[in-house]
Scaffold this motif. Structure first.
Motif, PDB file in Angstrom:
ATOM      1  N   ILE A  52       0.831  -1.198   0.000  1.00  0.00           N
ATOM      2  CA  ILE A  52       0.000   0.000   0.000  1.00  0.00           C
ATOM      3  C   ILE A  52       0.869   1.252   0.000  1.00  0.00           C
ATOM      4  O   ILE A  52       1.922   1.285   0.623  1.00  0.00           O
ATOM      5  N   GLY A  53       0.408   2.267  -0.729  1.00  0.00           N
ATOM      6  CA  GLY A  53       1.122   3.531  -0.796  1.00  0.00           C
ATOM      7  C   GLY A  53       0.710   4.464   0.331  1.00  0.00           C
ATOM      8  O   GLY A  53      -0.121   4.123   1.169  1.00  0.00           O
ATOM      9  N   GLY A  54       1.283   5.662   0.343  1.00  0.00           N
ATOM     10  CA  GLY A  54       0.978   6.600   1.416  1.00  0.00           C
ATOM     11  C   GLY A  54       0.693   8.009   0.932  1.00  0.00           C
ATOM     12  O   GLY A  54       0.619   8.936   1.728  1.00  0.00           O
ATOM     13  N   GLY A  55       0.494   8.169  -0.384  1.00  0.00           N
ATOM     14  CA  GLY A  55       0.314   9.509  -0.940  1.00  0.00           C
ATOM     15  C   GLY A  55      -0.893  10.248  -0.409  1.00  0.00           C
ATOM     16  O   GLY A  55      -0.893  11.480  -0.348  1.00  0.00           O
ATOM     17  N   ASN A  56      -1.922   9.513  -0.006  1.00  0.00           N
ATOM     18  CA  ASN A  56      -3.130  10.177   0.493  1.00  0.00           C
ATOM     19  C   ASN A  56      -2.873  10.915   1.798  1.00  0.00           C
ATOM     20  O   ASN A  56      -3.447  11.977   2.056  1.00  0.00           O
ATOM     21  N   ILE A  57      -2.036  10.347   2.651  1.00  0.00           N
ATOM     22  CA  ILE A  57      -1.733  10.983   3.936  1.00  0.00           C
ATOM     23  C   ILE A  57      -0.624  12.019   3.775  1.00  0.00           C
ATOM     24  O   ILE A  57      -0.705  13.134   4.285  1.00  0.00           O
ATOM     25  N   PHE A  58       0.412  11.660   3.003  1.00  0.00           N
ATOM     26  CA  PHE A  58       1.536  12.583   2.825  1.00  0.00           C
ATOM     27  C   PHE A  58       1.098  13.847   2.083  1.00  0.00           C
ATOM     28  O   PHE A  58       1.646  14.924   2.301  1.00  0.00           O
ATOM     29  N   ALA A  62       2.327  17.736   2.437  1.00  0.00           N
ATOM     30  CA  ALA A  62       3.269  18.035   1.357  1.00  0.00           C
ATOM     31  C   ALA A  62       3.630  19.517   1.251  1.00  0.00           C
ATOM     32  O   ALA A  62       4.797  19.849   1.016  1.00  0.00           O
ATOM     33  N   PRO A  63       2.680  20.461   1.403  1.00  0.00           N
ATOM     34  CA  PRO A  63       3.073  21.873   1.312  1.00  0.00           C
ATOM     35  C   PRO A  63       4.155  22.259   2.314  1.00  0.00           C
ATOM     36  O   PRO A  63       5.058  23.030   2.001  1.00  0.00           O
ATOM     37  N   GLY A  64       4.099  21.678   3.516  1.00  0.00           N
ATOM     38  CA  GLY A  64       5.110  21.977   4.523  1.00  0.00           C
ATOM     39  C   GLY A  64       6.418  21.270   4.280  1.00  0.00           C
ATOM     40  O   GLY A  64       7.425  21.577   4.922  1.00  0.00           O
ATOM     41  N   ALA A  65       6.415  20.299   3.335  1.00  0.00           N
ATOM     42  CA  ALA A  65       7.627  19.534   3.062  1.00  0.00           C
ATOM     43  C   ALA A  65       8.421  20.113   1.892  1.00  0.00           C
ATOM     44  O   ALA A  65       9.454  19.563   1.520  1.00  0.00           O
ATOM     45  N   ARG A  70      15.228  15.086   0.203  1.00  0.00           N
ATOM     46  CA  ARG A  70      14.449  14.024  -0.432  1.00  0.00           C
ATOM     47  C   ARG A  70      14.382  12.766   0.429  1.00  0.00           C
ATOM     48  O   ARG A  70      13.317  12.150   0.569  1.00  0.00           O
ATOM     49  N   ALA A  71      15.492  12.383   1.017  1.00  0.00           N
ATOM     50  CA  ALA A  71      15.487  11.169   1.831  1.00  0.00           C
ATOM     51  C   ALA A  71      14.562  11.318   3.036  1.00  0.00           C
ATOM     52  O   ALA A  71      13.808  10.400   3.380  1.00  0.00           O
ATOM     53  N   THR A  72      14.587  12.487   3.681  1.00  0.00           N
ATOM     54  CA  THR A  72      13.707  12.731   4.820  1.00  0.00           C
ATOM     55  C   THR A  72      12.251  12.656   4.399  1.00  0.00           C
ATOM     56  O   THR A  72      11.417  12.039   5.079  1.00  0.00           O
ATOM     57  N   ALA A  73      11.927  13.281   3.270  1.00  0.00           N
ATOM     58  CA  ALA A  73      10.546  13.243   2.772  1.00  0.00           C
ATOM     59  C   ALA A  73      10.117  11.817   2.447  1.00  0.00           C
ATOM     60  O   ALA A  73       8.973  11.427   2.719  1.00  0.00           O
ATOM     61  N   ASP A  74      11.017  11.033   1.891  1.00  0.00           N
ATOM     62  CA  ASP A  74      10.680   9.644   1.569  1.00  0.00           C
ATOM     63  C   ASP A  74      10.413   8.830   2.824  1.00  0.00           C
ATOM     64  O   ASP A  74       9.515   7.983   2.850  1.00  0.00           O
ATOM     65  N   PRO A 138      14.918   5.141   0.957  1.00  0.00           N
ATOM     66  CA  PRO A 138      14.481   6.304   0.188  1.00  0.00           C
ATOM     67  C   PRO A 138      14.833   6.134  -1.286  1.00  0.00           C
ATOM     68  O   PRO A 138      15.636   5.277  -1.652  1.00  0.00           O
ATOM     69  N   PHE A 139      14.195   6.933  -2.121  1.00  0.00           N
ATOM     70  CA  PHE A 139      14.416   6.963  -3.573  1.00  0.00           C
ATOM     71  C   PHE A 139      13.803   5.769  -4.303  1.00  0.00           C
ATOM     72  O   PHE A 139      13.981   5.637  -5.511  1.00  0.00           O
ATOM     73  N   PHE A 140      13.101   4.883  -3.578  1.00  0.00           N
ATOM     74  CA  PHE A 140      12.407   3.774  -4.218  1.00  0.00           C
ATOM     75  C   PHE A 140      10.918   3.893  -3.925  1.00  0.00           C
ATOM     76  O   PHE A 140      10.520   4.124  -2.780  1.00  0.00           O
TER      77      PHE A 140
END
Length: 238
Positions: A52-58, A62-65, A70-74, A138-140
């Motif tokens: 399962i992905g996580g784009g709905n929660i992230f 996202a605006p604050g990120a 990149r690694a931290t965001a991942d 990260p990065f995957f």
């Protein structure tokens, strides 16, 4: 030729699919409908693993990120997938379906770590196994996690649930004349520059001769039809 049911499948479920019509987060009605579909397949005796992905929660943070490493965001995105996995597990539990969450990140107070032999045992026992936190790196993407876990557990096919009912010759939202492919080979996808998964995930499925079926999670009964090998969505084959 009659359709043949797959005995072990890997379902790739995007986080966005859980949003329904909401801007972000988990839509309760949507997740209940999805768990009904998953429950129907599990009750067929099919061994079902889910990434399962996580784009709905992230998406909500996202605006604050913006401007974040990149690694931290991942890693934040991986944590979002754990939240989705727990929500899916809980919804399945209320439907009487036994599910286990395994995380590629070590969060043992919340979910158990990913251990391949244990995941295989759960599948053989008829439990739904939900893989969270992507690959743990990260990065995957979670597409790559789906291809990787699918190969590791010996899935016969990766079922990619999206909001679109298959792979089209062009964007159907922009081109009404776009044609949906019923079947297409990995080589044809590359030659026609069609988007199915990210390049790493797609290459892994191709190398492992692991077919992909892209279908719409919003169509009632679509998951069961895909599992049963019926003409649902688009099959990407070797």
């Amino acid at each position: 030729m009659s359709a043949q049911r797959h005995q072990r499948v890997l379902l790739k479920l995007s986080g966005e699919a859980l949003m329904g019509e909401d801007a972000y987060g988990i839509n309760r009605g949507t997740i209940l409908r999805m768990t009904e579909e998953v429950s129907d397949v599990a009750n067929l005796g099919v061994q079902l693993a889910v990434v399962i992905g996580g784009g709905n929660i992230f998406r909500g943070v996202a605006p604050g990120a913006q401007g974040m490493d990149r690694a931290t965001a991942d890693y934040m995105g991986m944590m979002a997938t754990v939240m989705n996995a727990l929500a899916l597990q809980d919804a399945l539990k209320h439907r009487g379906v036994d599910a286990r969450v395994q995380s590629a990140l070590n969060i043992e107070q919340v979910v158990e770590p990913y251990i391949r032999p244990k995941a295989l045992r759960y599948l053989e026992e008829g439990k739904v196994v939900i893989f969270a936190a992507g690959t743990g790196n990260p990065f995957f993407t979670t597409d790559t996690a789906a291809a990787l876990r699918g190969a590791e557990v010996g899935a016969e096919i990766v079922l990619k649930a999206t909001k679109v009912d298959g792979i089209y010759s062009a964007d159907p939202n922009k081109d009404p004349s776009a044609q949906r492919y019923s079947r297409i080979s990995f080589d044809e996808v590359i030659a026609r520059r069609l988007e199915v998964m990210d390049a790493t995930a797609f290459a892994l499925c191709r190398d492992q001769k692991l077919p992909i079926r892209v279908f719409s999670i919003n169509k009632a009964g679509a998951l069961a039809r895909a599992v049963n090998g019926e003409d649902e969505g688009t099959l990407v084959h070797v």
